[in-house]
Motif scaffolding. Structure first.
Motif, short mmCIF file in Angstrom:
data_model
loop_
_atom_site.label_atom_id
_atom_site.label_comp_id
_atom_site.label_asym_id
_atom_site.label_seq_id
_atom_site.Cartn_x
_atom_site.Cartn_y
_atom_site.Cartn_z
N UNK A 661 14.10 89.43 9.65
CA UNK A 661 14.43 88.64 8.46
C UNK A 661 13.63 87.35 8.43
N UNK A 662 13.56 86.63 9.57
CA UNK A 662 12.83 85.36 9.57
C UNK A 662 11.33 85.54 9.31
N UNK A 663 10.67 86.51 9.97
CA UNK A 663 9.26 86.74 9.59
C UNK A 663 9.10 87.13 8.12
N UNK A 664 10.02 87.93 7.62
CA UNK A 664 9.93 88.32 6.21
C UNK A 664 10.12 87.12 5.30
N UNK A 665 11.07 86.24 5.65
CA UNK A 665 11.27 85.03 4.84
C UNK A 665 10.02 84.15 4.86
N UNK A 666 9.36 84.02 6.01
CA UNK A 666 8.17 83.18 6.10
C UNK A 666 7.03 83.72 5.24
N UNK A 667 6.89 85.05 5.19
CA UNK A 667 5.75 85.65 4.50
C UNK A 667 6.03 85.92 3.02
N UNK A 668 7.25 86.36 2.71
CA UNK A 668 7.54 86.84 1.35
C UNK A 668 8.19 85.80 0.45
N UNK A 669 8.77 84.77 1.01
CA UNK A 669 9.54 83.82 0.17
C UNK A 669 8.67 83.18 -0.89
N UNK A 670 7.48 82.70 -0.50
CA UNK A 670 6.64 81.99 -1.48
C UNK A 670 6.24 82.89 -2.65
N UNK A 671 5.63 84.06 -2.41
CA UNK A 671 5.27 84.89 -3.57
C UNK A 671 6.47 85.38 -4.37
N UNK A 672 7.57 85.69 -3.71
CA UNK A 672 8.74 86.17 -4.44
C UNK A 672 9.31 85.09 -5.33
N UNK A 673 9.42 83.87 -4.83
CA UNK A 673 9.99 82.78 -5.63
C UNK A 673 9.07 82.44 -6.80
N UNK A 674 7.78 82.35 -6.54
CA UNK A 674 6.84 81.98 -7.62
C UNK A 674 6.79 83.07 -8.68
N UNK A 675 6.63 84.33 -8.26
CA UNK A 675 6.58 85.42 -9.24
C UNK A 675 7.93 85.58 -9.96
N UNK A 676 9.03 85.37 -9.22
CA UNK A 676 10.33 85.43 -9.87
C UNK A 676 10.51 84.34 -10.92
#
Length: 894
Positions: A661-676
């Protein structure tokens, strides 16, 4: 009829019990008239009013409720004005308990009765309609009699059934355990007439239904119902009601008080509920019936020298000093426990063996067939699939809990309340959230792709023409094969086992344990079911498979002694699954079949390509002793000792997935939040929302997510913001952000109103964006052009704030913080947002569509906020294109 006495008899039973009550207390003339006239007047008036309202078209239920309320109010007034016994008044807690019985017992009984009738009608495809025209009542010519005569005949017929119901409730030990609740009060008031166990109203409603199927007129049915209600309130009322001419034929208050006596010689009499006719019949003298009677005498009893017995109610009052709800629960629960105890007593071993054997052998097939048949019937009755699922699940849960109560496998697995509460948390949150998210995702994907399958796989294979049972069997095979490999992979793959081990950490079994899962497991299961639906499985077959899976899953995890015998070679029985939950690895790495055991008997490890990749190199089926392993569950319980339910649930959900979860949050949070943010801004503005309000809402959401990420994956623990810093950020957000932007927007609005034209419409019609025909380009191209233009302006705006000495003191406020957090992005001098707003208005003045402009602002806003976050967000190669947190930290260097 049982020969066993319902209550223990007293040492001596005197013929006459002394009473301190005078035969005829002196009353004034007005009270004397009321005392002698209230019973006949109330009964006749209620019947006349009922007949009038029914003929006026008032619904029967409304008539009964209205009459009950009026008569109860009248009885209460009589009890206050002319009480029969003053020492029966003022029992406030007793009255409150009676009212609780009205709300819980009566309402529950009628709800259960009507629901049962509905389910049975749907299951068997019949409609229970009162046959007024073709019923037995009309066939024998009773419908042509005068209405009053029909009412009298109906009273005799209905009371015959109610009389024997009442008498059996006293003479049979099992029924007496529930009926004694009604006999527990030490005093009589109008409301004590409604104090019953739930079982009593259920039997009464069944007899009333049987009488209605004879087909009497609706007026007769409603009049009889009202007669029961009015008679019930009056005969229990603590009012000095005198009925010398009616005591012989009707259960008047005086007659019924003897039935509530504390002495067995008195209360084993007067069983009639509507009339006293049946109490006068010498049943004990009949040749065949008499020898089986518990009471060898005529049941009518009315001393001429006294008006009531000396003492009412049971020796034990079934009421203690605890809360009203506890008292009600005790009166509901204790009789049922006594039933179970009676089945297990040593004096009746044949009864225990017979009932236990029946439950052990028939429990599984009856519940499975009932669940499948119920799902089929409800679907054909027009119920939607979610409704069928909920109804079948609730019914199966009730049946399995009843089986667990009546025929438990192990007594040491009972009474674990904290485990049940944790199960409910998993069912409501883990199961609910996983199912909802997968359902929404699949539905959204289908809507986005515009799925329109002309011919599904089920149709292409020609399976729709098969009989329903054949389709059901085939669907169950396909479904169970997929679920088998899902389950096996949960054990074979170490990373998946970290989540599935929560389900195996249970030390006891109960139906609620079925839902104790990490959310990942029900999410995959829901996806498998959705895939089966996409393959074209007919809805009726889908709900039948679901009914089978629900019933079998509950039984597999229940503490029930059930045997399926040779069927265990085909179906995954409870015994089969208990070995899967064994404490020993060589036992729990077997029996993966969720519903069928056939897949466990396939030698998968011998298949050339698949076998070498399997962790368990053996056939997984294990058939052993029917009781199952001695111990189940993992050594580690996956629970925090001394912690609450929600804390344990959160621990079981979060701990297994922290490794990814933590690696996924580090990598995916920025693109997911911006695209969302882009997607939300586009969709909501296209729906008609104001662009400025949408941008503000998106920014607030990004700030919230950024603060959560700072706690989950912090970049620097030392950068934690203090309360003073948070307050400073809040003041800047209000005074440096909201106020300047509000003033700027107000100025634009004022200019527009002053010149009297719609500035936005003019710009969109004649602006540069339209002249260059950019409004005809694809949305993503328009967004890219607008983003480059605005970001170029913002770049020079930012650079000049650093380059020009006059502007630097303004921008220096933003660089004054010694650390970075998401909220630190809004710490600015008020002039800074004003300049930014001017750039936004300048680019917006080109005339692009509002949704494009909102997307650009949302993109810049979300990127700008995440630049300052204290979350360890990693963009990788995207750092060469976008200004992520890593780049911006160097910009804020001291």
């Amino acid at each position: 009829m049982s020969h066993h006495a319902a209550r223990p008899s007293m040492a001596s039973e005197p013929d006459v019990i002394a009473s301190d009550i005078p035969v005829a207390p002196s009353l004034g003339p007005v009270k004397m008239v009321v005392a002698y006239g209230v019973w006949p007047v109330t009964m006749m008036a209620s019947l006349m009013c009922t007949l009038s309202m029914v003929r006026m078209g008032v619904p029967a239920a409304a008539v009964a409720v209205l009459v009950a309320a009026v008569i109860l109010a009248g009885c209460t007034a009589l009890e206050l004005w002319m009480p029969f016994r003053s020492d029966w008044a003022g029992q406030r807690k007793s009255v409150q308990l009676d009212l609780l019985h009205i709300l819980l017992t009566e309402v529950t009984a009628h709800a259960v009765f009507r629901t049962t009738l509905l389910v049975l009608a749907l299951a068997f495809g019949v409609h229970l309609v009162r046959p007024e025209a073709t019923g037995l009542w009309s066939q024998v010519g009773l419908g042509s009699l005068p209405l009053l005569l029909q009412f009298g005949l109906g009273m005799l017929i209905l009371d015959f059934g109610l009389y024997w119901q009442h008498r059996c409730f006293h003479s049979n030990r099992y029924f007496w355990r529930v009926h004694r609740v009604h006999h527990s009060p030490r005093q009589l008031t109008a409301t004590t007439g409604i104090r019953n166990h739930v079982f009593g109203p259920l039997v009464t409603a069944s007899l009333t239904l049987a009488f209605s199927l004879l087909g009497p007129p609706a007026e007769v049915l409603v009049m009889l119902s009202v007669w029961i209600i009015a008679k019930g309130w009056l005969q229990h009322a603590n009012a000095d009601i005198r009925t010398p001419w009616f005591d012989l034929w009707f259960p008047t208050p005086r007659v019924h008080r003897w039935h509530h006596s504390n002495h067995t010689a008195e209360w084993d009499n007067n069983f009639g509920l509507l009339c006293n006719f049946w109490d006068h019949v010498p049943w004990h003298k009949l040749p065949l019936l008499g020898r089986h009677m518990a009471y060898q005498r005529t049941t009518f009893f009315l001393p001429t020298d006294r008006t009531s017995p000396s003492l009412l109610g049971l020796s034990e009052s079934l009421m203690d000093d605890s809360s009203l709800l506890n008292n009600w629960w005790q009166q509901f629960r204790d009789p049922l426990r006594d039933w179970v105890d009676y089945l297990r007593v040593d004096t009746e071993p044949w009864g225990a063996r017979l009932s236990g054997k029946a439950l052990t052998v028939l429990g599984w097939p009856v519940l499975i067939v009932g669940a499948v048949w119920g799902a089929y019937s409800l679907h054909h009755a027009g119920w939607a699939a979610p409704g069928v699922s909920v109804a079948v699940t609730l019914g199966c849960v009730a049946c399995v809990f009843a089986l667990q109560w009546l025929n438990p496998l192990r007594d040491d697995w009972r009474g674990d309340g904290s485990a049940v509460r944790l199960d409910l948390a998993h069912i409501l949150i883990s199961e609910g959230s996983a199912h909802a998210l997968v359902t929404v995702a699949v539905s959204s994907l289908g809507a986005w792709l515009g799925w329109s399958v002309g011919a599904d796989l089920w149709s292409l294979l020609g399976l729709h023409g098969l009989p329903i049972l054949a389709q059901f069997g085939l669907g169950l095979l396909v479904l169970d094969l997929a679920l088998y490999w899902q389950h096996r992979c949960m054990h074979e793959v170490p990373l998946l086992w970290k989540t599935h081990r929560i389900h195996h950490a249970m030390r006891t079994l109960s139906p609620t344990r079925t839902g104790r899962h990490h959310p990942l497991s029900p999410a995959i299961t829901t996806l498998i079911w959705a895939s089966l639906t996409a393959a074209g499985l007919p809805p009726v077959v889908f709900v039948m498979c679901q009914g089978f899976a629900v019933a079998n899953g509950l039984l597999q995890h229940a503490n029930v002694h059930i045997r399926v015998g040779p069927l265990g070679r085909v179906f995954a029985s409870p015994t089969f699954h208990r070995w899967h939950h064994s404490l020993r690895p060589e036992e729990n790495n077997r029996n993966f079949g969720p519903n069928l055991s056939v897949w466990d008997q396939v030698a998968w490890h011998r298949i050339p390509l698949l076998g070498p990749r399997l962790a368990f190199q053996y056939t997984t089926f294990r058939a052993a002793d029917d009781r199952g392993p001695e111990r189940i569950g993992l050594e580690e319980t996956c629970q925090l000792a001394g912690r609450g339910v929600m804390r344990n649930w959160a621990h079981q959900v979060v701990e297994p997935v922290t490794w990814w979860v933590k690696p996924a949050l580090r990598v995916l949070s920025w693109p997911v939040i911006v695209l969302g943010s882009l997607a939300i801004a586009y969709v909501v503005v296209r729906a008609g929302a104001p662009p400025m309000a949408v941008v503000v809402g998106v920014s607030i959401g990004v700030i919230g997510l950024g603060l959560l990420l700072e706690r989950a994956v912090p970049y620097s623990e030392a950068w934690g913001a203090s309360l003073t810093q948070r307050n400073t950020d809040f003041v800047h957000a209000l005074m440096s952000g909201a106020v300047p932007n509000g003033l700027f927007q107000g100025l634009l609005l004022g200019v527009t109103l002053f010149f009297g034209f719609a500035l936005n419409d003019w710009v969109q019609g004649w602006g540069l964006w339209t002249r260059l025909q950019l409004d005809q380009a694809p949305v993503l191209l328009q967004f890219g052009v607008a983003l480059l233009l605005l970001d170029l302006c913002m770049y020079w705006h930012h650079r000049l704030m650093h380059e020009i000495p006059v502007l630097w003191p303004i921008h220096e406020v933003h660089h004054s913080a010694s650390n970075l957090t998401t909220a630190r992005a809004i710490r600015n001098h008020p002039v800074g947002p004003l300049i930014t707003s001017a750039f936004f208005v300048g680019v917006g003045g080109l005339g692009m569509a509002p949704e494009i402009f909102a997307m650009v602002q949302a993109c810049l806003g979300s990127v700008g906020l995440l630049q300052h976050t204290n979350a360890d967000l990693r963009l990788g190669v995207l750092n060469h294109v976008f200004c992520g947190p890593k780049m911006h930290r160097w910009h804020h260097s001291a």
